[in-house]
Structure formats: C-alpha cells, structure tokens
Design a protein around this motif. Structure first.
Motif, short mmCIF file in Angstrom:
data_model
loop_
_atom_site.label_atom_id
_atom_site.label_comp_id
_atom_site.label_asym_id
_atom_site.label_seq_id
_atom_site.Cartn_x
_atom_site.Cartn_y
_atom_site.Cartn_z
N VAL A 131 59.46 38.47 54.44
CA VAL A 131 59.31 38.74 55.87
C VAL A 131 59.40 37.47 56.71
O VAL A 131 59.56 37.53 57.93
N GLY A 132 59.33 36.31 56.06
CA GLY A 132 59.58 35.05 56.76
C GLY A 132 61.03 34.62 56.68
O GLY A 132 61.38 33.53 57.12
N GLY A 133 61.87 35.48 56.09
CA GLY A 133 63.28 35.16 55.95
C GLY A 133 63.61 34.39 54.69
O GLY A 133 64.75 33.97 54.50
N ALA A 134 62.63 34.21 53.79
CA ALA A 134 62.85 33.39 52.59
C ALA A 134 63.51 34.19 51.48
O ALA A 134 63.32 35.40 51.36
N LYS A 135 64.25 33.47 50.64
CA LYS A 135 64.75 34.03 49.39
C LYS A 135 63.67 33.76 48.33
O LYS A 135 63.44 32.60 47.98
N PRO A 136 63.01 34.78 47.81
CA PRO A 136 61.97 34.57 46.80
C PRO A 136 62.59 34.06 45.50
O PRO A 136 63.62 34.57 45.05
N LEU A 137 61.94 33.07 44.87
CA LEU A 137 62.48 32.48 43.65
C LEU A 137 61.50 32.48 42.49
O LEU A 137 61.84 32.90 41.39
N TYR A 138 60.28 31.99 42.72
CA TYR A 138 59.34 31.78 41.62
C TYR A 138 57.96 32.34 41.97
O TYR A 138 57.52 32.29 43.11
N LEU A 139 57.29 32.85 40.92
CA LEU A 139 55.92 33.35 41.07
C LEU A 139 55.02 32.73 40.01
O LEU A 139 55.46 32.41 38.90
N SER A 140 53.75 32.58 40.37
CA SER A 140 52.72 32.32 39.37
C SER A 140 51.86 33.57 39.24
O SER A 140 51.83 34.42 40.14
N CYS A 141 51.16 33.69 38.13
CA CYS A 141 50.33 34.87 37.88
C CYS A 141 49.01 34.43 37.27
O CYS A 141 48.98 33.88 36.15
N ALA A 142 47.91 34.64 37.98
CA ALA A 142 46.57 34.35 37.46
C ALA A 142 45.82 35.66 37.33
O ALA A 142 45.81 36.47 38.26
N VAL A 143 45.21 35.89 36.18
CA VAL A 143 44.51 37.15 35.93
C VAL A 143 43.05 36.89 35.59
O VAL A 143 42.71 35.94 34.89
N VAL A 144 42.18 37.74 36.13
CA VAL A 144 40.76 37.78 35.74
C VAL A 144 40.55 39.12 35.06
O VAL A 144 40.73 40.18 35.68
N ILE A 145 40.19 39.08 33.79
CA ILE A 145 40.12 40.29 32.96
C ILE A 145 38.67 40.57 32.60
O ILE A 145 37.93 39.67 32.17
N GLU A 146 38.29 41.81 32.75
CA GLU A 146 36.94 42.22 32.35
C GLU A 146 36.89 42.44 30.85
O GLU A 146 37.79 43.08 30.27
N GLU A 147 35.88 41.92 30.23
CA GLU A 147 35.65 42.17 28.81
C GLU A 147 35.68 43.68 28.55
O GLU A 147 35.07 44.47 29.27
N GLY A 148 36.43 44.08 27.51
CA GLY A 148 36.50 45.49 27.16
C GLY A 148 37.77 46.18 27.62
O GLY A 148 38.05 47.30 27.19
N LEU A 149 38.56 45.53 28.49
CA LEU A 149 39.83 46.14 28.90
C LEU A 149 40.72 46.32 27.68
O LEU A 149 40.87 45.41 26.86
#
Length: 354
Positions: free
Chosen positions: A101-119
């Motif tokens: 929406v800012g007119g950018a071409k998306p290129l790269y992502l990072s992914c951080a996850v917080v996981i609950e014990e037992g999932l």
C-alpha cells in the motif's frame, strides 16, 4: 581469494507429537524443531549453516527502486485455522500488503514465532507450510526468523510476528495526507468477509452459508492500479477497524471531509445479514484483502477499470468522494436518504481478529 560456500547440512527431525519447553531451550531439540518445521518449509535451496541475520546484495535491491520500505506486524488470530486461511497465510499476506500500500515491491520477510507448550507439531507444520505456500504465491522469500516456546497458558497456541522489506520504485509517491477535495474513494471489492469468517469459525453461531476470509496478497492489484492511475493519492488496507477506521485516518491526515454512499458500498448478502443479526456495523468489520484508495477525478475511471480487470478487484466500486467540509469528518449517505457520522472504531468490536 576464493571463499568456499559452506557444505550442505543434514536437517534435524522431530519425533514427538507436541511442542515441549525443551524446544525453546536453545539445544538439539530446538534445532530439530526449527529444521524439521521451518527450514524444511522455507528453504529455497540446499540448507546450509544458519546465520543470525539475512544478507542482501544492495545492488540487487537498488535495481527495484530508490527507497526501502520496512514494516512489521504481529498476528494473534483465534482460531488458528479458519475458512479461507490460517494464521500463517494471514501473517505473510498481511505484511506483504502493508508494504504494497506504500507502493513497494515486497521482497523479503522475517518470521518470529511464540509457541505455547503443548501445541501439536502437525498443526505447527501445517502453519509453516501455509506460510511457505503464501510466500511463493506472493513472490517473496522468508529469509530469517526466531522461535520461542512458553509455558502452557502464557500465550494462546501460537503468535507470529512477520517483518517485511520491499523497495519503492522511483516516482511512486503515496501518502495518507495527500487527499484533495473532489478525489474519488474506491474499494476493490466486498467488505467484511474476514471479520465475519473469523467470528463464524469460533463456533458461536450456526450459519448455513460458510463465509470465507478474503485473505490475499494485493501487490499485483496495486501495481496494476498505479500503472493505470499514476496520480493515485493514497492506498490503505482496511484490516482491523474496517473501512470506517481507514476513512477516518485518511480524512484526518489530509484535512478533508469524506462522504460515502451506503448504496455503493459492496457487501456480500450473507455478511449484511450476519451483521443485522448480531447488531454489528459492517463498515467496522476487518478485511484482509481489501484496499481503500483516493484517486483524483481524472483517473477514477481508469483506476476502476484496472481493478475490475484483476481477479482481486472484480467487484471494485467508487464508494464516495472527499470534499472541503469539516476536516476529518466522515459521513455516509444512508439507504433511507439521510446521513450519519461514521466515527473511528472505539474499543474492540471483535478481538483476536488478525
């Protein structure tokens, strides 16, 4: 001097059905979880030694434009899986759209996850594979990330934070404060599907018609609009708070008034009925595949035609105009011939929506 590439490495494997606290302890169990669930899903070539950061060729970035765009978002949706999507798909497309929406071409992502014990491991694997599929569809690469595990009850199953990097081409100037009186206000399709889908998926209502989330990557649609209507003033995605909140932000930032027409506001009949039953205003329902645009009068028809020619804009509509009224005021012309004020959402209409 030639620097040899590190040799391929053997990926670890998980042999338990659910996530334990050991999977967040930084040892072999954590390595196996990351390898088996995330690296195996996200890797675009032969897995090698993992660094603590992603590295980019600046010349390759500059080939796409002259400015970097950078955004981050967290996703805590309940339930994790819903008609039309899941938390992983939502995390990828939501961040891609914040760049687009800012007119950018998306290129790269990072992914951080917080996981609950037992999932359950299979649920986590399903989310990771969905993220990988969404990234391929959007043409972006998930290049780095982080994993944390917390005790039962410390979070609800899974939280994801994604950060995105894109490049804005030279000449693209989109700004929320750039709207002028006379500009047309456009949307690319039916509103409120995501909010309705999430609430229905929680099982509190027995609906005969299944409403699916509109979760989708919008950069292709936005690129088509900007080619057809290069003077487009601003584009925003109407997520939490819906179109009503976005319109208020746009009106306030630009110092204009905005009026929309209820009859021109595209809604699925199922969503309209859903809102009538629950006493909800569809203008505040969340979307994950809808944008609101302000376009100068001379380019309104070109922008509409470009959107309607794209699969994600087939139901695009001109819903209203900006005018020189009370600054920051948003109103709607109702189907009964009157007008009412559309305020910014106060509080949380539907919690844990994205």
């Amino acid at each position: 001097m030639n620097i040899m590439s590190p040799p391929p490495r053997k990926l670890g494997r998980i042999h338990v059905p659910a996530v334990t606290l050991a999977h967040g302890g930084g040892g072999k169990a954590m390595k196996d979880l990351i390898d088996d669930v995330f690296v195996s899903a996200f890797a675009t070539d032969t897995p090698r030694a993992l660094e603590d950061q992603a590295r980019f060729d600046l010349a390759a970035l500059a080939a796409h434009g002259d400015r970097l765009a950078f955004t981050t978002d967290s996703f805590v949706v309940d339930p994790l899986f819903f008609p039309g999507g899941d938390i992983g798909k939502l995390a990828v497309f939501g961040t891609v759209n914040d760049l687009a929406v800012g007119g950018a071409k998306p290129l790269y992502l990072s992914c951080a996850v917080v996981i609950e014990e037992g999932l359950k491991i299979e649920e986590l694997r399903r989310v990771a594979q969905s993220m990988a599929a969404a990234a391929r569809r959007a043409g972006v690469t998930i290049v780095t990330g982080d994993t944390k595990v917390v005790q039962r009850g410390a979070c609800d199953k899974l939280f994801i934070t994604t950060t995105g990097v894109g490049v804005i081409p030279a000449g693209v100037e989109l700004a929320i404060g750039g709207i002028r009186p006379g500009d047309g206000i456009l949307v690319n399709g039916l509103l409120g599907d995501h909010g309705a889908a999430i609430l229905a998926a929680r099982g509190d209502l027995a609906l005969e018609t299944e409403i699916e989330s509109d979760c989708a990557p919008l950069h292709g649609l936005i690129d088509a609009v900007l080619k057809a209507a290069p003077a487009t003033r601003t584009i925003r995605d109407a997520t939490r708070g819906g179109i009503a909140t976005v319109l208020n932000e746009m009106a306030e930032a630009s110092g204009v008034a905005i009026e929309i027409d209820e009859a021109a506001t595209p809604l699925r009949e199922e969503v309209r009925g859903f809102c009538e039953i629950l006493g909800l205003d569809p203008l505040y329902l969340a979307n994950e595949g809808k944008i609101v645009l302000a376009v100068p009068p001379a380019e309104i028809q070109a922008a509409l035609a470009a959107m309607r020619a794209h699969p994600l804009g087939a139901c695009a509509m001109l819903v209203g105009h900006a005018h020189a009224g009370e600054q920051g005021r948003v109103t709607i012309q109702t189907a009964f011939g009157g007008k009412r004020i559309v305020d910014m959402l106060v509080g949380e209409q539907l919690p844990r929506i994205c």
